[in-house]
Every structure is written in C-alpha cells, then in structure tokens.
Design a protein around this motif. Structure first.
Motif, mmCIF file in Angstrom:
data_model
loop_
_atom_site.group_PDB
_atom_site.id
_atom_site.type_symbol
_atom_site.label_atom_id
_atom_site.label_comp_id
_atom_site.label_asym_id
_atom_site.label_seq_id
_atom_site.Cartn_x
_atom_site.Cartn_y
_atom_site.Cartn_z
ATOM 1 N N LEU A 108 -72.533 39.524 -32.805
ATOM 2 C CA LEU A 108 -71.467 39.795 -31.844
ATOM 3 C C LEU A 108 -71.749 41.080 -31.064
ATOM 4 N N ARG A 109 -72.143 42.108 -31.776
ATOM 5 C CA ARG A 109 -72.400 43.384 -31.107
ATOM 6 C C ARG A 109 -73.563 43.252 -30.123
ATOM 7 N N ASP A 110 -74.612 42.548 -30.535
ATOM 8 C CA ASP A 110 -75.759 42.370 -29.655
ATOM 9 C C ASP A 110 -75.371 41.604 -28.394
ATOM 10 N N ARG A 111 -74.604 40.503 -28.537
ATOM 11 C CA ARG A 111 -74.192 39.723 -27.370
ATOM 12 C C ARG A 111 -73.260 40.539 -26.476
ATOM 13 N N ARG A 112 -72.366 41.294 -27.084
ATOM 14 C CA ARG A 112 -71.423 42.112 -26.295
ATOM 15 C C ARG A 112 -72.169 43.119 -25.442
ATOM 16 N N ILE A 135 -63.984 33.787 -28.432
ATOM 17 C CA ILE A 135 -64.968 34.862 -28.352
ATOM 18 C C ILE A 135 -66.203 34.390 -27.595
ATOM 19 N N ALA A 136 -66.634 33.153 -27.850
ATOM 20 C CA ALA A 136 -67.785 32.605 -27.128
ATOM 21 C C ALA A 136 -67.529 32.595 -25.631
ATOM 22 N N HIS A 137 -66.311 32.220 -25.246
ATOM 23 C CA HIS A 137 -65.952 32.239 -23.823
ATOM 24 C C HIS A 137 -65.921 33.669 -23.295
ATOM 25 N N ALA A 138 -65.372 34.584 -24.066
ATOM 26 C CA ALA A 138 -65.269 35.980 -23.635
ATOM 27 C C ALA A 138 -66.638 36.600 -23.406
ATOM 28 N N GLU A 183 -73.389 27.742 -30.471
ATOM 29 C CA GLU A 183 -73.668 27.045 -31.725
ATOM 30 C C GLU A 183 -74.087 28.035 -32.809
ATOM 31 N N HIS A 184 -74.927 28.994 -32.441
ATOM 32 C CA HIS A 184 -75.377 29.992 -33.416
ATOM 33 C C HIS A 184 -74.204 30.834 -33.910
ATOM 34 N N LEU A 185 -73.285 31.167 -33.015
ATOM 35 C CA LEU A 185 -72.099 31.929 -33.407
ATOM 36 C C LEU A 185 -71.300 31.179 -34.460
ATOM 37 N N PHE A 186 -71.107 29.883 -34.276
ATOM 38 C CA PHE A 186 -70.354 29.086 -35.244
ATOM 39 C C PHE A 186 -71.106 28.970 -36.565
ATOM 40 N N LEU A 187 -72.419 28.839 -36.502
ATOM 41 C CA LEU A 187 -73.193 28.739 -37.734
ATOM 42 C C LEU A 187 -73.092 30.036 -38.544
ATOM 43 N N LEU A 188 -73.081 31.172 -37.854
ATOM 44 C CA LEU A 188 -72.935 32.448 -38.550
ATOM 45 C C LEU A 188 -71.514 32.646 -39.068
ATOM 46 N N GLY A 189 -70.527 32.267 -38.248
ATOM 47 C CA GLY A 189 -69.143 32.534 -38.609
ATOM 48 C C GLY A 189 -68.533 31.550 -39.579
ATOM 49 N N LEU A 190 -68.911 30.265 -39.465
ATOM 50 C CA LEU A 190 -68.273 29.223 -40.263
ATOM 51 C C LEU A 190 -69.269 28.368 -41.044
ATOM 52 N N GLY A 191 -70.573 28.572 -40.822
ATOM 53 C CA GLY A 191 -71.566 27.780 -41.527
ATOM 54 C C GLY A 191 -71.677 26.355 -41.030
ATOM 55 N N ARG A 192 -71.192 26.086 -39.841
ATOM 56 C CA ARG A 192 -71.248 24.741 -39.255
ATOM 57 C C ARG A 192 -71.309 24.871 -37.748
ATOM 58 N N PRO A 193 -71.813 23.840 -37.055
ATOM 59 C CA PRO A 193 -71.799 23.881 -35.591
ATOM 60 C C PRO A 193 -70.380 23.698 -35.065
ATOM 61 N N PRO A 194 -70.140 24.041 -33.817
ATOM 62 C CA PRO A 194 -68.802 23.860 -33.236
ATOM 63 C C PRO A 194 -68.468 22.394 -33.044
ATOM 64 N N GLU A 195 -67.189 22.121 -32.885
ATOM 65 C CA GLU A 195 -66.773 20.764 -32.557
ATOM 66 C C GLU A 195 -67.397 20.361 -31.232
ATOM 67 N N ALA A 196 -67.753 19.084 -31.139
ATOM 68 C CA ALA A 196 -68.367 18.602 -29.908
ATOM 69 C C ALA A 196 -67.391 18.708 -28.749
#
Length: 273
Positions: free
Chosen positions: A11-15, A70-73, A82-95
């Motif tokens: 998150l910090r790197d993307r921000r 956050i992804a939108h922001a 997709e990587h954000l969701f894998l880090l945050g929830l351990g799964r890809p985002p909903e399609a």
C-alpha cells in the motif's frame, strides 16, 4: 515478513507512486512523494487512522469492499488490484465484467498464424470479437453478420444454419448453455447476461427450456463434429485459453482430429484467396 506487513508495504509503495497532479492535488508543497495517507483515506471513504494502521500492519483484515475502494483510490491496474486482494484477503477479487474493447493487432496476428486451424476470440458472454479466415470458411463468416449478431448463442438458437451443420444439435445446445452459464458467472457479467437471456428465452423455446434446467459445464476442451457444406464430415479438437491481461477474452482453437483434414482445409483456404 508477516502477511499484514506485506500488505502495508505494498500500500505504501503504491501510494508513493501516485502523481498528485493527476488528481488535481499538485498545488501544495509536498515533503514526500505521492499521495498523503489522509488523501488516500478520503478518496477511499475510510478513516485516516484505519488506513494508517493498514500501512503499519495493524489494521486487521480489511473487507473486500474496503480493498475495492482503496484500489480505486490508488488507481491500481487490474493486475495490481488482484495482487492487493491476494495480500489482503488471500484470494483474488470478485470478477467484474466489462464490455470488451476489441483486440489488438498483435492478437489478430496470433489468430491468423494459427491457420489452417479455425480460431476465434470470444467474450465472457460469448460474443465473438475476432476470428481468422479458417473460422470464416469452416465455421461461420462472422464478418458477414452485424456486430450484435456475432454471438455464439444467438447463432446456435436463432440461425437455421447452425442446425444444418450439427449432428446432434440438442446435445450441442445443452452443452453450450451450461458452459455459457459458468463462464458468465465467473466473469460477473450479470447485467449483460440478463439482457441476452431474456432475448433468447423470448425468441427460442429450446433455449428457454435449457436455461431453466440450470445445468453448468466447462468449455475448456472437447470434440466438435460438423457437416461442412463442401468438405463433408469434419471433427475438431477444441481448446479454450485465457488471454493474459485480458480477463474479458478467451481464445478458442479448433484443431482437426484427422491430420488429412489439415491439408483439405488448407486447400480450401487457398481456393478462397
């Protein structure tokens, strides 16, 4: 590194990579690159405190809705999201289904290079958006159809030619409906599916019956048998492939089962030049 710290680091790197000027925020002096934490939190409609905790690895597990905001922001790409969701929830985002924007010249060249094997590009709701000459000659001339008719289900259920070339049209239709249902659900294409299904249910009693059987299936690979008007009986092994970077598209390749048919198809393509 614990999972929550990997999320915070990302998150910090993307921000820090976001250009404030792109968001109309470049007018004030900044001591650090990118957006401030409070700016991300405001754009994501969450508290600055909680967002700060997420970056520090102590905010707890965020919900999918929060990660989406956050992804939108942070204006993340599909791969970054997709990587954000894998880090945050351990799964890809909903399609999330999006209307296709066509294909690149490079992808069209891939299709053309596959000849004499027919090949097409289709969307999650089975609109055909690209094809090679072999598909035109062996399957159907999609270029002769208006764009709104270049849909495999519309062709199968509403075009009499589809029944003429199939050996067991009903079995093929049942299989296609089940595979279509699964593909569309995976892609989150609910609204687009509703319009297509409503149209087909009104226009085709057979589709209406099959759709309400609620069967599902996979269209990853199989055998397709057709009666070609010039070459007679043909069998193809078909395989469907995901297109990396284009979750809205699948490539479907039809490879002749009989090696002798490869030359017959190639000769027919040369004849049509």
């Amino acid at each position: 590194m614990p999972q929550e710290h990997r999320l915070g680091t990302y998150l910090r790197d993307r921000r820090e990579r976001v250009d404030p000027a792109a968001l109309g925020l470049g007018g004030t002096r900044r001591r650090t690159p990118g957006l401030r934490r409070e700016e991300v939190a405001q754009r994501a409609h969450i508290s600055t405190t909680w967002y700060t905790w997420l970056e520090q690895g102590r905010g707890g597990a965020p919900s999918g809705d929060v990660l989406e905001r956050i992804a939108h922001a942070l204006m993340l790409t599909d791969a970054e999201r997709e990587h954000l969701f894998l880090l945050g929830l351990g799964r890809p985002p909903e399609a999330r289904y999006r209307e296709p924007a066509g294909i690149t010249p490079r992808l069209q060249r891939v299709l053309d290079a596959l000849e004499p094997c027919p090949a097409i590009m289709r969307t999650a709701i089975w609109d055909v958006v690209a094809w090679n000459r072999a598909a035109t000659v062996m399957l159907i001339d999609y270029g002769s159809l208006p764009p709104e008719r270049r849909n495999i289900l519309r062709y199968l259920f509403l075009d009499a030619r589809a029944r003429d070339v199939q050996y067991d049209w009903l079995s093929v239709a049942r299989y296609v409906v089940g595979a279509f249902r699964l593909d569309a659900a995976r892609a989150g294409a609910g609204k687009a599916v509703e319009a297509l299904v409503d149209e087909l249910c009104r226009a085709s009693p057979e589709f209406n019956t099959l759709w309400h059987e609620h069967d599902v299936g996979s269209h990853g690979e199989g055998i397709k048998h057709i009666r070609h008007p010039e070459l007679g009986p043909l069998s193809f092994e078909y395989s469907a492939f995901a297109v990396d970077g284009r979750p809205d598209l699948s490539l479907v390749l039809y490879n002749p089962v009989d090696p002798a048919d490869v030359e017959r198809i190639a000769a027919r393509l040369r004849k049509g030049r």
